[in-house]
Structure formats: C-alpha cells, structure tokens
Write a protein that holds these residues in place. Sequence first.
Motif, PDB file in Angstrom:
ATOM      1  N   LEU A 227     -42.270  75.033 -56.971  1.00  0.00           N
ATOM      2  CA  LEU A 227     -42.455  74.100 -58.088  1.00  0.00           C
ATOM      3  C   LEU A 227     -42.444  72.641 -57.642  1.00  0.00           C
ATOM      4  O   LEU A 227     -43.118  71.794 -58.233  1.00  0.00           O
ATOM      5  N   ILE A 228     -41.716  72.344 -56.577  1.00  0.00           N
ATOM      6  CA  ILE A 228     -41.484  70.965 -56.182  1.00  0.00           C
ATOM      7  C   ILE A 228     -42.318  70.525 -54.987  1.00  0.00           C
ATOM      8  O   ILE A 228     -42.811  69.404 -54.928  1.00  0.00           O
ATOM      9  N   SER A 229     -42.485  71.382 -53.983  1.00  0.00           N
ATOM     10  CA  SER A 229     -43.143  70.947 -52.760  1.00  0.00           C
ATOM     11  C   SER A 229     -43.791  72.121 -52.039  1.00  0.00           C
ATOM     12  O   SER A 229     -43.793  73.250 -52.530  1.00  0.00           O
ATOM     13  N   GLY A 230     -44.336  71.838 -50.847  1.00  0.00           N
ATOM     14  CA  GLY A 230     -44.970  72.858 -50.034  1.00  0.00           C
ATOM     15  C   GLY A 230     -44.175  73.132 -48.780  1.00  0.00           C
ATOM     16  O   GLY A 230     -43.339  72.326 -48.362  1.00  0.00           O
ATOM     17  N   HIS A 231     -44.440  74.286 -48.165  1.00  0.00           N
ATOM     18  CA  HIS A 231     -43.691  74.692 -46.979  1.00  0.00           C
ATOM     19  C   HIS A 231     -44.655  75.278 -45.959  1.00  0.00           C
ATOM     20  O   HIS A 231     -45.483  76.131 -46.283  1.00  0.00           O
ATOM     21  N   MET A 232     -44.540  74.829 -44.708  1.00  0.00           N
ATOM     22  CA  MET A 232     -45.360  75.348 -43.619  1.00  0.00           C
ATOM     23  C   MET A 232     -44.466  75.930 -42.540  1.00  0.00           C
ATOM     24  O   MET A 232     -43.367  75.419 -42.283  1.00  0.00           O
ATOM     25  N   THR A 233     -44.947  76.983 -41.903  1.00  0.00           N
ATOM     26  CA  THR A 233     -44.222  77.551 -40.776  1.00  0.00           C
ATOM     27  C   THR A 233     -45.210  78.168 -39.790  1.00  0.00           C
ATOM     28  O   THR A 233     -46.242  78.701 -40.192  1.00  0.00           O
ATOM     29  N   ALA A 234     -44.865  78.055 -38.505  1.00  0.00           N
ATOM     30  CA  ALA A 234     -45.633  78.705 -37.450  1.00  0.00           C
ATOM     31  C   ALA A 234     -44.826  79.845 -36.845  1.00  0.00           C
ATOM     32  O   ALA A 234     -45.193  80.353 -35.779  1.00  0.00           O
ATOM     33  N   ASN A 235     -43.749  80.243 -37.511  1.00  0.00           N
ATOM     34  CA  ASN A 235     -42.926  81.349 -37.024  1.00  0.00           C
ATOM     35  C   ASN A 235     -43.809  82.585 -36.830  1.00  0.00           C
ATOM     36  O   ASN A 235     -44.450  83.043 -37.777  1.00  0.00           O
ATOM     37  N   PRO A 236     -43.859  83.127 -35.612  1.00  0.00           N
ATOM     38  CA  PRO A 236     -44.775  84.244 -35.327  1.00  0.00           C
ATOM     39  C   PRO A 236     -44.580  85.447 -36.241  1.00  0.00           C
ATOM     40  O   PRO A 236     -45.558  86.076 -36.655  1.00  0.00           O
ATOM     41  N   GLU A 237     -43.337  85.781 -36.562  1.00  0.00           N
ATOM     42  CA  GLU A 237     -43.087  86.938 -37.431  1.00  0.00           C
ATOM     43  C   GLU A 237     -43.625  86.688 -38.835  1.00  0.00           C
ATOM     44  O   GLU A 237     -44.217  87.578 -39.459  1.00  0.00           O
ATOM     45  N   THR A 238     -43.421  85.472 -39.328  1.00  0.00           N
ATOM     46  CA  THR A 238     -43.931  85.127 -40.661  1.00  0.00           C
ATOM     47  C   THR A 238     -45.454  85.153 -40.671  1.00  0.00           C
ATOM     48  O   THR A 238     -46.077  85.651 -41.618  1.00  0.00           O
ATOM     49  N   VAL A 239     -46.077  84.611 -39.626  1.00  0.00           N
ATOM     50  CA  VAL A 239     -47.531  84.592 -39.530  1.00  0.00           C
ATOM     51  C   VAL A 239     -48.083  86.009 -39.492  1.00  0.00           C
ATOM     52  O   VAL A 239     -49.063  86.337 -40.173  1.00  0.00           O
ATOM     53  N   ARG A 240     -47.448  86.884 -38.699  1.00  0.00           N
ATOM     54  CA  ARG A 240     -47.915  88.277 -38.623  1.00  0.00           C
ATOM     55  C   ARG A 240     -47.783  88.982 -39.966  1.00  0.00           C
ATOM     56  O   ARG A 240     -48.680  89.724 -40.376  1.00  0.00           O
ATOM     57  N   GLU A 241     -46.670  88.738 -40.659  1.00  0.00           N
ATOM     58  CA  GLU A 241     -46.469  89.371 -41.964  1.00  0.00           C
ATOM     59  C   GLU A 241     -47.495  88.869 -42.969  1.00  0.00           C
ATOM     60  O   GLU A 241     -48.056  89.643 -43.756  1.00  0.00           O
ATOM     61  N   ALA A 242     -47.773  87.562 -42.940  1.00  0.00           N
ATOM     62  CA  ALA A 242     -48.776  87.001 -43.849  1.00  0.00           C
ATOM     63  C   ALA A 242     -50.159  87.563 -43.544  1.00  0.00           C
ATOM     64  O   ALA A 242     -50.932  87.882 -44.457  1.00  0.00           O
TER      65      ALA A 242
END
Length: 283
Positions: A227-242
């Motif tokens: 609701l308030i802002s955006g979030h970015m991550t290059a965490n490999p596990e998160t990227v693979r899950e996405a």
Amino acid sequence: MPNNIRDLDPSASPLDYYGSELRRLRESAGLKQAQLGSCIFCTASLIGQIETAKKVPTRDFSERVDAALGTDGVFSRLVGLVLRSQLPTWFQQYAELEAKATYISTYQAQVVYGLLQTEGYARAVLATGMPPRLDDLLAARMERQRILERERPPLSLVILDEAVLHRPIGGWRVMRGQLGHLLGLVDRRWVGIQVLPYAAGEHASLVGSFNLLRFDDDPELVYTEDLISGHMTANPETVREAARRYANLQAAALPEGDSAELISRVMEERYGDQSGSDQHALA
C-alpha cells in the motif's frame, strides 16, 4: 522573478538544473523570455516558471526549445531525468532499472501494467492516490513508456488477470481505448500479452502482482508493491520462486491469440458504443 532565478541551485534536483540551463542558454542566445515563448508558441510566464523550477517541462516543450535555441537535443535528453524525478522517491530506482532491463515479466492482478497504459487510463489510476501534482506524475508515467519505442526494446511479457479487463477504470470510454490499445500491441514482436481467465480458479499468485526484471549482465530482480511503497530483491531463492510461479501463471493463462480474442470480446460487450450514456455509468 529574476531574484528567484539567481537563487536557483542547479545541483538541487534535475528540475532545478533544467531551469538553470534553460535560462543560461536562452540568455546566451540573446532572447528574452517573451521572445523565446513566441518562438515555441508558449507564454513568457511558462518560460519563467520552468526557469525557476516551479513547473515541470514536457517532452514536447523540450523538443521545441532545442529546435529554437539550436541546443542539439540538450533539453530533450534532460527532460527524461526531470520527469523521472517526479516519480515517488521509492519508485525511482525501479524505473531506472526497468529502463535498463532486457526482459520484463509481469503479472498484474488489478490494473494494466504501467508501460501499456493509455494516458486516460493512467490518469484515472494515478488519481486514486490523490497526488498533489497529478499532471507531472502522469507525464512521468508516460515517459516510462518510451523504452518500448527504442530500436531494441525490452522483451515484455505481460499476464493480466481477467478482472483487469472488467474493472471500469476511468469509465467506459477510457476502458474501450485501453483495451483497444492492448489489441494494438498484439502484433509487436517485443510484447506478449496473456489473460489469466476466471476459469483458472486458484493460481500461483493469489497474493498479488509482481514483476521480474532480467538484465544482460546484472542479477535478476523481483519487484512487488504494498500500500505504501515498492520492494526489490535479487535474492536468488526469491527470484527462482518468482520465476517458478510466473511459469505456472503462463501455463494457466490463455495463449496470446485466445487472450486477444477475449480482450476484443470484453471491449465490445462491456465497453461498446455508449455515446448516449454517461461516460462513468459503469464506474
């Protein structure tokens, strides 16, 4: 106004730098504000407001100034930075990375992806946040879309929830234009649009929208918003899950041809000619 101009700090922001350069190059050309305004079909007041960083220049204004002052595209290049600086602070980094991405994959559960929005649709979406300078924010959003006009634009794969087609943002006329715009993108080699139909039922991203950015030389990123802002991550596990979830969404979504047929059907059945009714009758 002259005192305000002298007090302008060119290093304060892209807008301040643009204003100071406009004044410097206008004066170097020996033109008063009214004379430059006459050359580019605007008022001296507008020139003054931009020179004092009180108004954000448009791309059209910048191109006309470049032509009038013979500045070899200086302002046409600067205006991109100026408009990007009008985006919310938390979004600016994403916009910069989006412009550098080679591949963009996005699932949108609520609205059309920003790069594919028409001006009318974008205005209605942005207005919901009640921003103090809606026109400037709208200009910044439309500026983002210029990456799709590059000689080698990013490959943009877009999955829209079917709800996006039915949600009457801006009224029927705006929605008809927006869906028509999506259909106009169907033949673009670098844009792929799929619709995730209601019939798909539960799916891999019931939690909401997300974007995947891929680059030639940098790590992939996942971007989400709350609701308030955006979030970015290059965490490999998160990227693979996405990436896994996006692949599942692609499999569950209609093929591009069938998606275009659904968009066309909704456009005609839900947003057909209603010239005799109120534009916001469906809102």
